[in-house]
Structures are given as structure tokens and as C-alpha cells.
Design a protein around this motif. Structure first.
Motif, PDB file in Angstrom:
ATOM      1  N   ILE A  68     -12.670   9.638  -5.121  1.00 37.23           N
ATOM      2  CA  ILE A  68     -11.446   8.976  -4.979  1.00 37.23           C
ATOM      3  C   ILE A  68     -11.860   7.290  -5.143  1.00 37.23           C
ATOM      4  CG2 ILE A  68     -10.316  10.519  -3.446  1.00 37.23           C
ATOM      5  CD1 ILE A  68     -11.306   8.765  -0.940  1.00 37.23           C
ATOM      6  N   ALA A  69     -10.911   6.614  -5.527  1.00 33.20           N
ATOM      7  CA  ALA A  69     -10.952   5.069  -5.870  1.00 33.20           C
ATOM      8  C   ALA A  69      -9.811   4.357  -5.118  1.00 33.20           C
ATOM      9  CB  ALA A  69     -11.034   5.061  -7.251  1.00 33.20           C
ATOM     10  N   ILE A  70     -10.083   3.556  -4.529  1.00 26.07           N
ATOM     11  CA  ILE A  70      -9.004   2.475  -3.877  1.00 26.07           C
ATOM     12  C   ILE A  70      -9.139   1.154  -4.089  1.00 26.07           C
ATOM     13  CG2 ILE A  70      -8.047   1.760  -1.597  1.00 26.07           C
ATOM     14  CD1 ILE A  70     -10.925   4.400  -1.291  1.00 26.07           C
ATOM     15  N   THR A  71      -8.136   0.723  -4.781  1.00 25.09           N
ATOM     16  CA  THR A  71      -8.116  -0.873  -5.242  1.00 25.09           C
ATOM     17  C   THR A  71      -6.837  -1.576  -5.260  1.00 25.09           C
ATOM     18  OG1 THR A  71      -8.546  -2.107  -7.140  1.00 25.09           O
ATOM     19  CG2 THR A  71      -7.648  -0.168  -7.605  1.00 25.09           C
ATOM     20  N   ASP A 104      -3.871  -6.776   2.170  1.00 27.15           N
ATOM     21  CA  ASP A 104      -4.759  -7.345   2.871  1.00 27.15           C
ATOM     22  C   ASP A 104      -5.372  -6.452   3.551  1.00 27.15           C
ATOM     23  OD1 ASP A 104      -3.364  -6.189   4.772  1.00 27.15           O
ATOM     24  OD2 ASP A 104      -2.231  -7.976   5.576  1.00 27.15           O
ATOM     25  N   ALA A 105      -6.540  -6.936   4.342  1.00 29.22           N
ATOM     26  CA  ALA A 105      -7.616  -6.132   5.066  1.00 29.22           C
ATOM     27  C   ALA A 105      -6.945  -4.882   5.690  1.00 29.22           C
ATOM     28  CB  ALA A 105      -8.644  -6.987   5.713  1.00 29.22           C
ATOM     29  N   THR A 106      -5.753  -5.268   6.433  1.00 28.90           N
ATOM     30  CA  THR A 106      -5.243  -4.258   7.420  1.00 28.90           C
ATOM     31  C   THR A 106      -4.711  -2.867   6.431  1.00 28.90           C
ATOM     32  OG1 THR A 106      -4.352  -5.995   8.865  1.00 28.90           O
ATOM     33  CG2 THR A 106      -3.260  -4.110   8.987  1.00 28.90           C
ATOM     34  N   ARG A 107      -4.050  -3.461   5.396  1.00 26.71           N
ATOM     35  CA  ARG A 107      -3.752  -2.211   4.431  1.00 26.71           C
ATOM     36  C   ARG A 107      -4.657  -1.291   3.995  1.00 26.71           C
ATOM     37  NH1 ARG A 107      -0.050  -3.971  -0.571  1.00 26.71           N
ATOM     38  NH2 ARG A 107       1.246  -4.566   1.365  1.00 26.71           N
ATOM     39  N   PHE A 108      -6.025  -1.962   3.608  1.00 24.59           N
ATOM     40  CA  PHE A 108      -7.224  -1.271   3.337  1.00 24.59           C
ATOM     41  C   PHE A 108      -7.600  -0.467   4.715  1.00 24.59           C
ATOM     42  CE2 PHE A 108      -7.753  -4.177  -0.439  1.00 24.59           C
ATOM     43  CZ  PHE A 108      -8.482  -3.264  -1.279  1.00 24.59           C
ATOM     44  N   ALA A 109      -7.642  -0.818   5.707  1.00 22.98           N
ATOM     45  CA  ALA A 109      -8.076  -0.364   7.000  1.00 22.98           C
ATOM     46  C   ALA A 109      -7.282   0.749   7.315  1.00 22.98           C
ATOM     47  CB  ALA A 109      -8.080  -1.418   8.090  1.00 22.98           C
ATOM     48  N   THR A 110      -5.944   0.574   7.129  1.00 22.11           N
ATOM     49  CA  THR A 110      -4.836   1.754   7.502  1.00 22.11           C
ATOM     50  C   THR A 110      -5.301   3.073   6.602  1.00 22.11           C
ATOM     51  OG1 THR A 110      -3.414   0.186   8.257  1.00 22.11           O
ATOM     52  CG2 THR A 110      -2.549   2.557   7.815  1.00 22.11           C
ATOM     53  N   LEU A 111      -5.290   2.545   5.396  1.00 20.77           N
ATOM     54  CA  LEU A 111      -5.850   3.625   4.332  1.00 20.77           C
ATOM     55  C   LEU A 111      -7.056   4.458   4.628  1.00 20.77           C
ATOM     56  CD1 LEU A 111      -5.176   3.453   0.597  1.00 20.77           C
ATOM     57  CD2 LEU A 111      -7.503   4.284   1.191  1.00 20.77           C
ATOM     58  N   ILE A 138     -12.220  -7.610   4.371  1.00 19.13           N
ATOM     59  CA  ILE A 138     -12.317  -6.511   3.670  1.00 19.13           C
ATOM     60  C   ILE A 138     -13.710  -5.701   3.728  1.00 19.13           C
ATOM     61  CG2 ILE A 138     -12.396  -5.528   1.285  1.00 19.13           C
ATOM     62  CD1 ILE A 138      -9.738  -6.321   1.933  1.00 19.13           C
ATOM     63  N   ALA A 139     -14.717  -6.876   3.681  1.00 19.87           N
ATOM     64  CA  ALA A 139     -16.228  -6.078   3.879  1.00 19.87           C
ATOM     65  C   ALA A 139     -16.248  -5.305   5.125  1.00 19.87           C
ATOM     66  CB  ALA A 139     -17.093  -7.229   3.679  1.00 19.87           C
ATOM     67  N   ASN A 140     -15.976  -5.944   6.287  1.00 24.47           N
ATOM     68  CA  ASN A 140     -15.954  -5.296   7.575  1.00 24.47           C
ATOM     69  C   ASN A 140     -15.276  -3.904   7.412  1.00 24.47           C
ATOM     70  OD1 ASN A 140     -17.404  -7.275   8.890  1.00 24.47           O
ATOM     71  ND2 ASN A 140     -15.402  -8.524   9.489  1.00 24.47           N
ATOM     72  N   GLU A 141     -14.100  -3.913   6.803  1.00 29.90           N
ATOM     73  CA  GLU A 141     -13.510  -2.511   6.898  1.00 29.90           C
ATOM     74  C   GLU A 141     -14.254  -1.614   5.978  1.00 29.90           C
ATOM     75  OE1 GLU A 141     -11.440  -1.682   8.771  1.00 29.90           O
ATOM     76  OE2 GLU A 141     -10.910  -3.692   9.705  1.00 29.90           O
ATOM     77  N   ILE A 142     -14.969  -2.087   4.922  1.00 38.61           N
ATOM     78  CA  ILE A 142     -15.679  -1.189   4.147  1.00 38.61           C
ATOM     79  C   ILE A 142     -16.852  -0.571   4.842  1.00 38.61           C
ATOM     80  CG2 ILE A 142     -17.301  -0.867   2.107  1.00 38.61           C
ATOM     81  CD1 ILE A 142     -15.435  -3.045   0.629  1.00 38.61           C
ATOM     82  N   VAL A 143     -17.378  -1.391   5.717  1.00 43.37           N
ATOM     83  CA  VAL A 143     -18.640  -0.972   6.476  1.00 43.37           C
ATOM     84  C   VAL A 143     -18.015   0.138   7.674  1.00 43.37           C
ATOM     85  CG1 VAL A 143     -20.189  -1.958   8.244  1.00 43.37           C
ATOM     86  CG2 VAL A 143     -19.894  -3.130   6.159  1.00 43.37           C
TER      87      VAL A 143
END
Length: 602
Positions: A433-436, A488-495, A524-529
Motif C-alpha cells: 500500500i502507499a499513502i501520500t 496534516d499529521a492528524t490525517r496521516f495518524a488517523t489513516l 509527520i515523522a513522529n506518526e511514521i515512527v
């Protein structure tokens, strides 16, 4: 000669040759004129099983012709498998056969016919040259005391650089120089025999003619490992082989193991050891680098410092008069600070022994290899199509893949892979999967996935339902997931939370972030980790850009999450892994985040 003309069919070839490193190998590919035009072949080191033969046949690009292409009936694959298996068995069981070439073999809908054959025999059986191999106890790589024999106060001397680099060693360090009372403020000793305490390692930097005498003294002292950086042995020519053999004989007699001679030395950053004359020392990390070139080591270490790339060990193998690749691989296998291994190889002395050991190591820790010598120069004298196609470089690559080693062509690719594997381990499958938040990169992700053999999976209905609940109404509802440029980072985090709950449909996640005023790269990096730490699946960071992303890149680096600043490099790396292997159940567990990592599991 009058022969019956055979009806047309699919022309293939089967060939065999005796490789100087790996012994007997077999080649299969499209035959006739196509062999020279397309060079579409697969190679295996013998012996192989029928299942290996089946996989070999399916490796070639032309396999679609065997399956039946553009309305043509499928060819008799099982008959072809039987012929290849039989030839492989005959070749391995008959030492007198040095090389053979069956080309073409015509494959029909039912059966196969060998149209032309050539077999070259010899009275002797050539095979890989086996070096006497005695197991090296792992503890020899963990010294409490080191003597530098040839230590110097002159900056122009190799012994100066080695001693200077070892000043950070926390154990006992002894300069040995009969002409000086002290070096770098430390008492110097005329001989290793004059040192009052025990000596585990001797780093030898004296002229080659003096090395035998020094080795005798090391033997009397009870030295366990000699790191001989001195050149002037077998690498010079036949006249100097005897000197190297004399040194090895002395070492055998006293039970000393040898790194080198003619090597840069060894670095063990976690132990504070830099027993080389490299002007800089690497950071501590979790990738072992074992190289047949000292110059490549100095270049790689210099590159690694601004990249904040760390090593568990860096070993220059030199002439491998005693210890060789197989010993260093065994060390890396049991070393607790090593999570992946990178090899730079020019030649292997005993290919079969290497394959046996590296296969076992790769089952525990990923191994990546760069093999030099891919040019055509060495193939000019080949005596058949098989000889030209199964040249040394191709045999090495085939052997690597058979043994579970991931071959790459460039050092950058090697360390990209090694870092990814050290962090994420082998992927459990090829479902990606890819998220962007960037539509253009979503399109490129699809292209690169197809290019490198990675499957972009469809999103399950229940996952789509959860994503629709919080993503903008106009998101693309597909994989790759374009979550729109205002993410934003919140949208990435929820996904990420959705993907953590639904880990059954994917094996690899590419997270693609780009510069934007709406998303703090550090967040964003914190959420990736956090995403990575809450799944055992492979998470690949792709923060694309420059200076504006540095805060995020520092977080990924501090948490041991590799980042690919070029999107295709990420897909290329994962594709290289998948071509060789995926994870086996229970094979790998994610390491805990380093103490310096600001993000952990929920």
C-alpha cells in the motif's frame, strides 16, 4: 552429415559450465538466435532439485512463450523440466564433463527434441579452490587488550594512524616500537614479549619481511588475533606467496587467527575499536560491512558520517590468508549489535563453502552483496554460448540469490537495502500500500511498483468504509491512497490507525510525504515512527524534498527508520528484496526503539 529436419517449435537451450569459484552450474534460456539477441537466461549452481528446475525455467522473461503466447498452445513444460533435471544430474555425477551446450532444444506441445549438442570433457575436474577452514571462536572479536606493533610517532607512518585511532579503545592499549620509549604519551615496548599483561590482538604494521619474526613473538605471547595491515605478500606475485604461506604456518602452529594480510584493518564502533589507518571512525550502528577493498571502506565510512549511518563492524578482508568471508559472516550472525550485513566482493575462493554458510546466516540476518567485475572483458575466450552467458559475474549473482543473499549493483543501493532490512526485516509478502498527500507521487508509486514487481493491493470494503468516514469526499478511494494536499499529521495518524487495525491485507507500506505549509514534517515523522512501531509489517519512509524536511528526517534517523529521498529508490529496494525472499513465520522481530527515539508504542 544428413539429419532429419525437425518441425518448428519453441527453441530453448540448456548449458553447463564449471565455474572456478562455484564449481558446476547450469544455464537455461531461450535458444537458437534468441540466445544471442536477448540473453534471456537463468543460472543455478548445482546440485538442484526438480523444484529448483521448475523455478529456474519460470525465471526467464520468455517463460510466457512456454505458457502459450498470443493464442499459441502451451508447450510441454513438464517434459522440459525432466530434460533439464536429467542433464543437471548427469553433469554433477560425471566429473569428466567440464562443459556442455544443448542448443537448440525444440519444445513442442508434447515432448521435446534436442537438435544440437556439444560436450567438452577433461581428465581433471575443475572446481572451486577450497581454503583450509577452521572455525574461528566468536570471542576473538571482542578483545580486552590490543598491541600495535609498528606504532609510530610520525604522522607519515601507518602505525601512527592506527595507534591514534585506537586511543579511544577502553581496554589496554600497548604501542610496540623498539626505537621509542613512548608514543602518544603511552609507554612503548621493544617487543610484544615485553608487554607485562596479556595481549588479545596484535595489529601489525611492519615491513613484510619482518612479519614472520613478529608472528613468532605473538605466538609466544599468546596473541589470539593478528590484524596484518602490511602489504607485500601474495597480492604482489608468485615470488611473495611463500612469505604469506610462512606467516600462515606460524599462525597455525601457535593458534593465532589472521585478518589480512594486505588489509585496511577492522573497526568495531560499539567497542571503541578502529584498528585501521582510515582517517575517520564510523558511528556505531547495526549494519556489518565486510569488504574486499580497503579504499571502498574509507570512502563508505567518509560518506556515512554526514548521512548519520552507523555500523556494527567494518572489516577489510585483505588476502584472506586465514580468516575469510565465511568467518566474518559467522561472526556477524552471532553479534548482538548486527542486524544486517553488507558485502563488497571481488572474488570468493570457495564458492560452495560460501553458499553453505551465507545461506544459514541469511536465514537469521539479511545479507546484501555488491559484486564487482560485471564487464564483458572476461568472457572473450568463452568456448560456447553457455560460457559467454554464464560468465563469472552472472554466476555470482545466481549463487547469491540461491543462498538468500540480495545482490545489488551499487554501494548506495546496498546501504539503502541494508538499512531498510536492519530496521524492518524481510517483508512478509509482496502486497503493498502507499499513502501520500501528493497525487503525482501516487501515480509514480503505481508505476514504480509495477516496474519492480510489487503488487499494489485493492483496499477491502471495510477499510474503505473507515477511510471514507474521515477523509475528504474527493479522495481517490484507491491504492495508492491520495489523501489530498491539505493533509496534516492528524490525517496521516488517523489513516495509520486504520491500517494498524487492518494488517491482514498488506505487507509493505510506503509513506510518501512532501513539503507543505499545512503539515509539520516533525509531526509527520513522529506518526511514521509510531506506525512502524505498532506493526510487524514493513514500513518504508519516503519524505521527499530538501531542507524543509530536515526536522522530520532527524526524527526518522534517531528512531532507526530509513528514509528514501528518491521514490523509485524505495520501490527498487523493496523489489530487490522480494526477488530473493520474503519472511518466514517467526523469523524476525522488530527491535525496540533506541533510547534517543522520542516516539514509542502506544
Amino acid at each position: 552429415i544428413v539429419a532429419k529436419q525437425m518441425p518448428g517449435g519453441l527453441e530453448v537451450l540448456i548449458g553447463g559450465k564449471t565455474d572456478p569459484a562455484f564449481g558446476k552450474v547450469i544455464t537455461f534460456g531461450l535458444g537458437g538466435k534468441l540466445v544471442e539477441l536477448l540473453q534471456d537466461v537463468a543460472i543455478r549452481v548445482l546440485p538442484i532439485t526438480e523444484d529448483d528446475v521448475r523455478a529456474m525455467i519460470r525465471d526467464i522473461e520468455g517463460y510466457r512463450l512456454i505458457q502459450g503466447y498470443r493464442g499459441e498452445a502451451p508447450k510441454d513444460e513438464e517434459a522440459l523440466i525432466r530434460v533439464v533435471t536429467k542433464m543437471a544430474r548427469q553433469f554433477i555425477e560425471n566429473p569428466g564433463i567440464r562443459e556442455f551446450d544443448l542448443n537448440p532444444i525444440i519444445v513442442y506441445e508434447e515432448g521435446v527434441t534436442v537438435v544440437d549438442a556439444r560436450i567438452i570433457v577433461s581428465d581433471t575436474h575443475a572446481s572451486g579452490t577450497a581454503r583450509l577452514s577452521i572455525k574461528a571462536p566468536p570471542e576473538i572479536f571482542y578483545p580486552d587488550s590490543i598491541a600495535v606493533i609498528g606504532a609510530s610517532a610520525s604522522p607519515q607512518k601507518v602505525g601512527y594512524s592506527i595507534l591514534r585511532n585506537l586511543l579511544a579503545f577502553p581496554g589496554d592499549l600497548y604501542p610496540v616500537n623498539p626505537a621509542r620509549k613512548e608514543v602518544f604519551g603511552r609507554e612503548a615496548y621493544p617487543s610484544v614479549l615485553d608487554i607485562p599483561g596479556p595481549v588479545d590482538w596484535a595489529v601489525i604494521a611492519v615491513p613484510a619481511r619482518l612479519v614472520p619474526e613478529v608472528m613468532e613473538e605473538c605466538g609466544e605471547k599468546g596473541v589470539r588475533l593478528a590484524v596484518i595491515v602490511t602489504a607485500g605478500f601474495r597480492e604482489i606475485g608468485e615470488d611473495d606467496v611463500a612469505l604469506e604461506e610462512q606467516v600462515v604456518e606460524i599462525a597455525r602452529r601457535h593458534g593465532i587467527r589472521i585478518i589480512g594480510p594486505n588489509c585496511l584493518g577492522i573497526m568495531m564502533p560499539h567497542q571503541g575499536i578502529n584498528a585501521t589507518f582510515d582517517p575517520v571512525s564510523p558511528r556505531a550502528g547495526d549494519v556489518a560491512f565486510i569488504s574486499q577493498s580497503g579504499a571502498i571502506i574509507t570512502t563508505v565510512v567518509d560518506w556515512s558520517l554526514p548521512e548519520e549511518f552507523g555500523f556494527s563492524s567494518v572489516i577489510s578482508v585483505g588476502n584472506q590468508a586465514d580468516l575469510g568471508f565465511e568467518h566474518y559472516l559467522r561472526f556477524a550472525e552471532q553479534d548482538q549489535t548486527t542486524r544486517s550485513v553488507t558485502l563488497y566482493i571481488e572474488e570468493i575462493q570457495d564458492g560452495r563453502r560460501f553458499m553453505e554458510i551465507v545461506r544459514q546466516v541469511a536465514d537469521r540476518k539479511p545479507v546484501v552483496a555488491v559484486k564487482s567485475g560485471s564487464s564483458l572483458k572476461g568472457r572473450i575466450a568463452a568456448s560456447s554460448h553457455t560460457g559467454s552467458l554464464a560468465g563469472s559475474y552472472e554466476v555470482y549473482v545466481a549463487a547469491f540469490r540461491q543462498a538468500g543473499v540480495i545482490p545489488v549493483r551499487t554501494l548506495r543501493d546496498a546501504f539503502n537495502l541494508a538499512e531498510l532490512l536492519a530496521s524492518e526485516g524481510y517483508p512478509q509478502g509482496n502486497r503493498a500500500i502507499a499513502i501520500t498527500s501528493a497525487g503525482g507521487f501516487a501515480v509514480l508509486a503505481s508505476d514504480y511498483a509495477e516496474m519492480h514487481g510489487i503488487t499494489m493491493v485493492d483496499l477491502p470494503e471495510d477499510v474503505l468504509h473507515e477511510l471514507n468516514a474521515f477523509l475528504p469526499a474527493y479522495w481517490n478511494r484507491a491504492n495508492p491512497m491520495d489523501i489530498i494536499g491539505d493533509a496534516d499529521a492528524t490525517r496521516f495518524a488517523t489513516l495509520f490507525d486504520v491500517l494498524i487495525r487492518h494488517q491482514d491485507f498488506w505487507d509493505i507500506a510506503f509513506v510518501i510525504a512532501v513539503p507543505t505549509t499545512l503539515a509539520d514534517p516533525a509531526h509527520i515523522a513522529n506518526e511514521i515512527v509510531r506506525f512502524s512501531q505498532n506493526t510487524d509489517k514493513m514500513v518504508v519512509g519516503c519524505m521527499l524534498g530538501g531542507d524543509s524536511l530536515r526536522s522530520g528526517l532527524r526524527i526518522l534517523r534517531s528512531c532507526r527508520i530509513p528514509n528514501f529521498p528518491e521514490l523509485e529508490d524505495a520501490f527498487k529496494a523493496v523489489g530487490s528484496i522480494l526477488r530473493v525472499r520474503t519472511a518466514r513465520p517467526g523469523e524476525w522481530t522488530r527491535p525496540p526503539p533506541p533510547d534517543r527515539c522520542p516516539v514509542g508504542r502506544r
